[in-house]
Scaffold this active site. Structure first.
Site, PDB file in Angstrom:
ATOM      1  N   CYS A 143       0.835  -1.209   0.000  1.00  0.00           N
ATOM      2  CA  CYS A 143       0.000   0.000   0.000  1.00  0.00           C
ATOM      3  C   CYS A 143       0.866   1.254   0.000  1.00  0.00           C
ATOM      4  O   CYS A 143       1.289   1.727   1.069  1.00  0.00           O
ATOM      5  CB  CYS A 143      -0.949  -0.006   1.199  1.00  0.00           C
ATOM      6  N   CYS A 146      -0.592   4.179   1.899  1.00  0.00           N
ATOM      7  CA  CYS A 146      -0.456   4.099   3.369  1.00  0.00           C
ATOM      8  C   CYS A 146       0.984   4.361   3.804  1.00  0.00           C
ATOM      9  O   CYS A 146       1.214   5.044   4.802  1.00  0.00           O
ATOM     10  CB  CYS A 146      -0.833   2.703   3.873  1.00  0.00           C
ATOM     11  N   ASP A 147       1.938   3.794   3.094  1.00  0.00           N
ATOM     12  CA  ASP A 147       3.310   3.733   3.618  1.00  0.00           C
ATOM     13  C   ASP A 147       4.316   4.610   2.880  1.00  0.00           C
ATOM     14  O   ASP A 147       5.465   4.723   3.324  1.00  0.00           O
ATOM     15  CB  ASP A 147       3.800   2.271   3.588  1.00  0.00           C
TER      16      ASP A 147
END
Ligand code: NDP
Length: 329
Positions: A143, A146-147
């Site tokens: 992701c 997200c990261d």
């Protein structure tokens, strides 16, 4: 945690059954409970869903930083607090041709419901390397949204050649000092607009006809990848800090095959602007119907929509039943 106890001969009936315990399922349970629908939520094989296998989440509104498992624990507790019944079971069969709908758990327990919200999510595909599993959360991620933020000023690589891989590479280029896109063929399947953006980006370099053979690390974080180049038979090593795997997702929809309309990739089709599926009374929320965003906050929003739509559906059904009774009296 409550475990399913009802026998095959005494199904548990609810006005609303929710299958899945990610942000979509829990949010649907919260809204439905607050609408006095007394929903029953079946957790599924991975209680809390995909966020329970991530670490820090920094894009959940209201929490500058929260651990994924902690966020899901809080969502589950919130759903319980407002009255949702949460059952640890794994649905292995669903019959949407009957009214009420019937769902069966892996121990044979049966659940009947007047309406159903499907929030079974999707699973990221992985390359299947042992080293990939070892460094997941320590530089290996599925992701980028997200990261990516954690890789400011670092070097990253994305594996894949679809729209997700290209969009991930473009997103990562906002933070990283350099981004490699590693693709196993010599052409991308991403759409042309995305490709044009990718090729024009000064920080992104595409490595064609290459396969990730191994994720390299120092025991606590990723340091590189070993690549195979099948066309030349050569191997090479690429020094990177983060590897983003973007080779597709599989929606968890096998239960509903041949019962609900789906797209060719198996995502449940819904009426635009709604969570209504092809079967009245059945709603789908979250990654099970969304291949584009795949974000917890989007899934939670869809869970809210599904609960409100289920409530309206049940009110309509009740009104129709009263009308039929009045006419036939
Ligand atoms: P896709 O299935 O489109 O692409 C997966 C990519 O991963 C392919 O390039 C494939 O290679 C590669 N791949 C698959 N398995 C492996 C493997 N084992 N090793 C190496 N590479 C592998 O998935 P996406 O997640 O990109 O997209 C899913 C759907 O969502 C698509 O329909 C896409 O268009 C859509 N989407 C649309 C967006 C948008 O419109 N903005 C954004 C994101 C997704 P190969 O090409 O060789 O098969």
């Amino acid at each position: 945690m409550m475990r399913a106890t009802q026998t095959k001969t005494a199904p548990k009936h609810s006005k609303l059954l929710i299958i899945g315990s990610g942000p979509a399922g829990y949010t649907a349970a919260i809204y439905a409970s607050r609408s006095a629908l007394n929903p029953v939520l079946i957790e599924g094989p991975q209680p809390g869903g995909q966020l329970t296998i991530t670490t820090e989440v920094e894009n959940w509104p209201g929490d500058a930083s929260v651990q994924g498992p902690d966020l899901m624990l809080r969502m589950g507790n919130h759903a319980r607090h407002v009255g949702a019944e949460i059952i640890a079971d794994y649905i292995v069969d669903v019959d949407l041709t009957q009214r009420p709908f019937v769902a069966t758990g892996d121990m044979g327990d049966r659940y009947t419901a007047d309406s159903l919200i499907i929030a079974t999510g999707a699973n990221a595909r992985w390359l299947g390397l042992e080293s990939e599993t070892r460094y997941r959360g320590q530089g290996v991620s599925a992701c980028a949204t997200c990261d990516g933020f954690f890789f400011r000023g670092r070097v990253c690589a994305v594996v894949g050649g679809g729209n997700t891989a290209v969009e991930d590479a473009l997103h990562l280029a906002n933070f990283a000092s350099a981004v490699y896109l590693i693709h196993r063929r010599d052409s991308l399947r991403a759409d042309k607009t995305n490709q044009a953006r990718l090729f024009a980006h000064p920080k992104i370099k595409v490595i064609w006809n290459a396969e990730v053979a191994e994720v390299l690390g120092n025991g606590s974080k990723v340091t590189g990848v070993q690549l195979n180049h099948p066309l030349t038979g050569e191997q090479s090593t690429l020094t990177i800090d983060g590897l983003f795997v973007a080779i597709g997702h599989d929606p968890a929809t096998s239960l509903f095959k041949d019962q609900l309309a789906m797209d060719p990739d198996g995502y449940i089709l819904v009426t635009p602007g709604s969570t209504a599926t092809s079967v009245p009374g059945v709603f789908a929320a979250g990654d099970v119907q969304d291949k584009h965003f795949r974000q917890a906050v989007v899934s939670a929003g869809m869970g809210c929509m599904a609960a409100l739509e289920a409530e309206r559906y049940l009110i309509d059904q009740a009104a129709k039943a009263v009308l039929v009774e009045t006419v036939s009296a």
